[in-house]
Write a protein that holds these residues in place. Structure first.
Motif, PDB file in Angstrom:
ATOM      1  N   ASP A   1       2.709   3.310  -2.576  1.00  0.00           N
ATOM      2  CA  ASP A   1       1.816   2.280  -2.023  1.00  0.00           C
ATOM      3  C   ASP A   1       0.728   2.931  -1.181  1.00  0.00           C
ATOM      4  O   ASP A   1      -0.433   2.515  -1.214  1.00  0.00           O
ATOM      5  CB  ASP A   1       2.616   1.307  -1.146  1.00  0.00           C
ATOM      6  CG  ASP A   1       3.496   0.415  -1.990  1.00  0.00           C
ATOM      7  OD1 ASP A   1       3.282   0.389  -3.215  1.00  0.00           O
ATOM      8  OD2 ASP A   1       4.389  -0.233  -1.429  1.00  0.00           O
TER       9      ASP A   1
ATOM     10  N   VAL B   1      -3.766  -5.277   4.607  1.00  0.00           N
ATOM     11  CA  VAL B   1      -2.523  -5.462   3.857  1.00  0.00           C
ATOM     12  C   VAL B   1      -1.759  -6.562   4.591  1.00  0.00           C
ATOM     13  O   VAL B   1      -1.483  -6.441   5.783  1.00  0.00           O
ATOM     14  CB  VAL B   1      -1.712  -4.158   3.782  1.00  0.00           C
ATOM     15  CG1 VAL B   1      -0.380  -4.400   3.096  1.00  0.00           C
ATOM     16  CG2 VAL B   1      -2.487  -3.101   3.016  1.00  0.00           C
TER      17      VAL B   1
ATOM     18  N   THR C   1      -9.813  -1.461   0.346  1.00  0.00           N
ATOM     19  CA  THR C   1      -8.744  -2.298   0.880  1.00  0.00           C
ATOM     20  C   THR C   1      -9.030  -2.528   2.358  1.00  0.00           C
ATOM     21  O   THR C   1      -9.131  -1.574   3.125  1.00  0.00           O
ATOM     22  CB  THR C   1      -7.388  -1.601   0.711  1.00  0.00           C
ATOM     23  OG1 THR C   1      -7.174  -1.388  -0.679  1.00  0.00           O
ATOM     24  CG2 THR C   1      -6.253  -2.441   1.256  1.00  0.00           C
TER      25      THR C   1
ATOM     26  N   ARG D   1      -2.481  -7.080  -0.899  1.00  0.00           N
ATOM     27  CA  ARG D   1      -3.571  -6.196  -0.540  1.00  0.00           C
ATOM     28  C   ARG D   1      -4.882  -6.975  -0.639  1.00  0.00           C
ATOM     29  O   ARG D   1      -5.157  -7.601  -1.665  1.00  0.00           O
ATOM     30  CB  ARG D   1      -3.579  -5.033  -1.537  1.00  0.00           C
ATOM     31  CG  ARG D   1      -4.189  -3.763  -1.059  1.00  0.00           C
ATOM     32  CD  ARG D   1      -3.576  -2.578  -1.828  1.00  0.00           C
ATOM     33  NE  ARG D   1      -3.548  -2.742  -3.256  1.00  0.00           N
ATOM     34  CZ  ARG D   1      -4.434  -2.196  -4.088  1.00  0.00           C
ATOM     35  NH1 ARG D   1      -5.416  -1.467  -3.624  1.00  0.00           N
ATOM     36  NH2 ARG D   1      -4.335  -2.368  -5.382  1.00  0.00           N
TER      37      ARG D   1
ATOM     38  N   GLN E   1       0.909  -6.602  -3.737  1.00  0.00           N
ATOM     39  CA  GLN E   1       1.249  -5.172  -3.695  1.00  0.00           C
ATOM     40  C   GLN E   1       2.708  -4.961  -4.119  1.00  0.00           C
ATOM     41  O   GLN E   1       3.053  -3.950  -4.706  1.00  0.00           O
ATOM     42  CB  GLN E   1       1.023  -4.638  -2.293  1.00  0.00           C
ATOM     43  CG  GLN E   1       0.947  -3.142  -2.239  1.00  0.00           C
ATOM     44  CD  GLN E   1       0.410  -2.662  -0.916  1.00  0.00           C
ATOM     45  OE1 GLN E   1       0.591  -3.305   0.104  1.00  0.00           O
ATOM     46  NE2 GLN E   1      -0.251  -1.534  -0.923  1.00  0.00           N
TER      47      GLN E   1
ATOM     48  N   GLU F   1      -0.793   0.505   5.453  1.00  0.00           N
ATOM     49  CA  GLU F   1      -1.504   0.063   6.665  1.00  0.00           C
ATOM     50  C   GLU F   1      -1.827   1.270   7.551  1.00  0.00           C
ATOM     51  O   GLU F   1      -2.927   1.386   8.092  1.00  0.00           O
ATOM     52  CB  GLU F   1      -0.663  -0.922   7.486  1.00  0.00           C
ATOM     53  CG  GLU F   1      -0.275  -2.197   6.753  1.00  0.00           C
ATOM     54  CD  GLU F   1       1.025  -2.063   5.996  1.00  0.00           C
ATOM     55  OE1 GLU F   1       2.080  -2.070   6.626  1.00  0.00           O
ATOM     56  OE2 GLU F   1       0.988  -1.938   4.764  1.00  0.00           O
TER      57      GLU F   1
ATOM     58  N   ALA G   1      -3.271   2.778  -1.723  1.00  0.00           N
ATOM     59  CA  ALA G   1      -4.211   2.355  -0.677  1.00  0.00           C
ATOM     60  C   ALA G   1      -5.294   3.412  -0.514  1.00  0.00           C
ATOM     61  O   ALA G   1      -6.461   3.089  -0.304  1.00  0.00           O
ATOM     62  CB  ALA G   1      -3.468   2.133   0.632  1.00  0.00           C
TER      63      ALA G   1
END
Lengths: 291, 399
Positions: free
Chosen positions: B280, B73, B70, B59, B98, B254, B284
């Motif tokens: 995850d 990724v 962020t 990340r 990550q 993402e 994020a």
């Protein structure tokens, strides 16, 4: 005959001094971009090229223009080959001068020739070689320095140069998986001197699980890095049974300016060990006055 | 050696290099394993190594106090650290692993030693490429703060560490309260996986969701994403994260980052129901939020989970003033008192929602949002207070 030789001495010295000055001017001209050639006799240690290049490149980064101009001039004039050959020379002065020159020029190509010099019997040559490897840096240099530390123990010069030359995450991964456990203290000091925040996690792990010596060193290293996230763990070390760990933790908290740790540090004013008491007083003074 | 060579061959930056050069590079490259969550490079520090991701995800975070965003990724084949290594510039962003990562590290000295002799002009080419990437990252960094610069949406994450705390109910009513002031400008993004039911609770029938936009190319992405949003007659809008439990896996960090970038330009407030589990995608999103609302109930297990969650949020860099704790009384006589909750959380409860009888359950059955239909209910009052607090902290545009 003897009188003639006696008379030739000052002339030779004067000639040598003139040549030294000429080479110095030439090297300064190269660094300034006014010339591109380096005389072939510049490698001779009596002309002091190493010192001149050190003076020119002091404080400059390897990608700065003067350093690059000098590198190119030494390579194009084929003098660089002579410098590397001299690293294997018989005379100590030759090897010393060549190592200093290689360090000042940050000649990556010289790394394989510098590595054996770390084991030189003459300490000045070994030190110059370590210094050169530290300035050149990279994984190869750092690995060689680490091997030398394994042989020679906690040597200040080697550790300082390891801190300077180790590439990113080299010390961190070596701390997590050291080639020899005995290297951990040296790695911890180097990581502290390098002051990268990426080293905080492996150092914290070492502080919690390491030997007495490792924990003493790790406290100081975390202090040097300025790892404020490590304050609770270091604070816990103030209650350790070992006085050296308590002293080291107090010093680290002082370095971290950890104001919240003041009461814990003040508790150490009554510590049975005078060195711990002194460290606690100094740390509190640093918290108060920021000295 | 073979795996290192194949990793280098996959890197687009080395496509033009001869095989002998790649082999020489592979010999000098170091393999570094980094556990999930660890920092690989730190923003602002010098660097001398290019890292290629052999396995795992990293990340890229740009830290702009008081928060961190962020901006990318990276996955297998990607690389980072090139600008610091080749251009001697400080690291532009911090990079965190990550997942457990295997990285291949090529230091500056090795790169110069190998390339200087074998590939004339290669270093200059790499430096040019690094410079381009540096500037494109700088642009992304500016975009990351667009929320502040161009008055884009404020993203509010609603997180309840224990199921049944009423996180979804609070999110829905918060959206209703905000939409009363700004109709059509407030969105609820439902990432409460695996069962995202906000739309149903609001009486809407979803036909698409965020997960189904995962495979949409960049160009039509905005259009497809916006067309998946459901419009409630009271003003708020709802975007379900997934319609089926198995679709939850499609919602990657993402995708979330990409979607938020689009939605921030369209809405004034985006409330994200983060559910219970920290994935995850949730992580994020924590980076993209300007405010986090933690919903807890006065029960022992919920309070304990909330205390742990608060620690995590602080570790993730959430500033205390951007964090609001909501105590939702789901029973008439709570087992744990408010002072006890505050002691356990080591902070004050910002908003307390009094027991509201069976109104929330009944509203769910009827497909109504209490803050829109029954302003005198406790849930609506609590949501109003919360909305006022958020508007006070994050209001930027004067209408």
């Amino acid at each position: 005959m003897i009188r003639a030789a006696h008379a030739a001495g000052p002339i030779l010295r004067a000639h040598s001094e003139l040549r030294r000055v000429a080479i110095r001017r030439q090297l300064q001209a190269v660094a300034a971009g006014k010339s591109t050639g380096v005389p072939s006799d510049a490698v001779e240690s009596r002309y002091g090229a190493a010192r001149t290049v050190e003076e020119i490149t002091a404080g400059l980064r390897e990608d700065s223009l003067p350093v690059q101009l000098l590198q190119v001039a030494f390579k194009n004039s084929l003098v660089a080959d002579g410098v590397i050959e001299r690293l294997q020379g018989k005379s100590i002065h030759e090897r010393l001068g060549a190592a200093r020159l290689v360090a000042a020029l940050r000649m990556y190509e010289a790394t394989p020739w510098l590595v054996p010099l770390l084991a030189a019997k003459d300490p000045s040559v070994a030190d110059a070689s370590a210094r050169a490897l530290g300035r050149i840096g990279g994984a190869a240099s750092a690995t060689a320095l680490l091997h030398a530390i394994r042989r020679r123990g906690l040597n200040r010069r080697l550790i300082a140069e390891l801190a300077r030359g180790a590439p990113d995450l080299f010390l961190e991964s070596a701390l997590a998986h050291p080639p020899r456990p005995a290297l951990r203290p040296a790695l911890a000091i180097a990581a502290g001197l390098r002051r990268r925040r990426t080293a905080i996690t492996p150092l914290l792990a070492l502080l919690q699980r390491g030997s007495r010596k490792e924990r003493v060193i790790t406290c100081r290293a975390l202090g040097w890095i300025g790892a404020t996230t490590a304050v609770p763990v270091i604070e816990a070390a103030l209650d350790d049974r070992d006085w050296k760990i308590r002293m080291s933790a107090a010093k680290a908290l002082g370095a971290l300016r950890a104001g919240s740790s003041r009461p814990a540090l003040e508790r150490l004013y009554t510590d049975p060990n005078p060195k711990v008491r002194r460290a606690a007083h100094q740390a509190v003074r640093r918290l108060t006055h920021g000295a | 050696m073979v795996s290192r060579l194949s990793a280098l061959e996959r890197a687009p930056v080395f496509f033009s290099f001869q095989e002998s050069t790649l082999r020489a590079l592979a010999r000098r490259i170091r393999r570094v394993t980094v556990p999930a969550g660890e920092m690989v490079v730190y923003q602002g520090e010098p660097g001398d190594t290019i890292f290629f991701i052999e396995r795992g995800r990293c990340r890229v975070v740009i830290e702009k106090p008081p928060g961190a965003v962020t901006v990318a990724v990276l996955a297998e084949g990607d690389f980072f650290g090139d600008a610091a290594c080749l251009l001697n510039r400080p690291q532009q962003a911090s990079v965190y692993a990550q997942t457990d990562c295997s990285l291949l590290a090529l230091d500056r000295q090795s790169a110069h030693t190998v390339l200087a002799g074998r590939e004339p002009g290669a270093i200059e080419e790499l430096q040019k490429l690094a410079d381009q990437r540096f500037h494109s990252f700088a642009d992304t960094s500016v975009q990351a703060t667009w929320g502040m610069l161009l008055e884009e949406a404020t993203v509010v994450g609603v997180y309840s560490p224990k199921g049944g705390s009423g996180g979804t109910c609070v999110s829905l009513n918060l959206v209703g309260a905000l939409a009363r002031r700004h109709p059509g400008e407030v969105l609820l993004l439902d990432l409460d996986f695996p069962y995202s039911h906000s739309a149903l609770l609001a009486g809407l029938v979803p036909s698409s969701c965020l997960a189904r936009t995962a495979s949409v190319p960049q160009e039509p992405f905005e259009e497809v994403l916006l067309s998946a949003i459901l419009v409630h007659s009271g003003g708020p809008m709802i975007l379900p994260g997934a319609l089926r439990p198995e679709e939850a896996d499609e919602v990657t960090p993402e995708l979330v980052t990409r979607a938020i970038a689009v939605l921030r330009k369209t809405f004034r407030y985006i409330v994200v129901d983060l559910g219970v589990t920290i994935t995850d995608a949730t992580l994020a999103l924590f980076d993209l939020t300007q405010h986090v609302v933690l919903v807890t109930v006065p029960e022992l297990s919920s309070v304990k989970s909330s205390a742990d969650a608060l620690d995590i949020l602080v570790q993730l860099g959430t500033p205390p003033d951007r964090l609001t704790v909501v105590l939702n009384n789901r029973t008439e006589r709570p087992a744990v008192s408010k002072p006890a909750v505050e002691r356990a959380l080591k902070r004050e409860v910002d908003i307390e929602i009094a027991f509201d009888g069976n109104r929330p359950e009944q509203a769910a059955v009827d497909g109504q949002i209490l803050s829109l239909t029954n302003p005198r209910s406790e849930m609506a009052r609590g949501s109003e207070t919360l909305a006022a607090l958020l508007i006070g902290k994050h209001s930027r545009r004067v209408t």
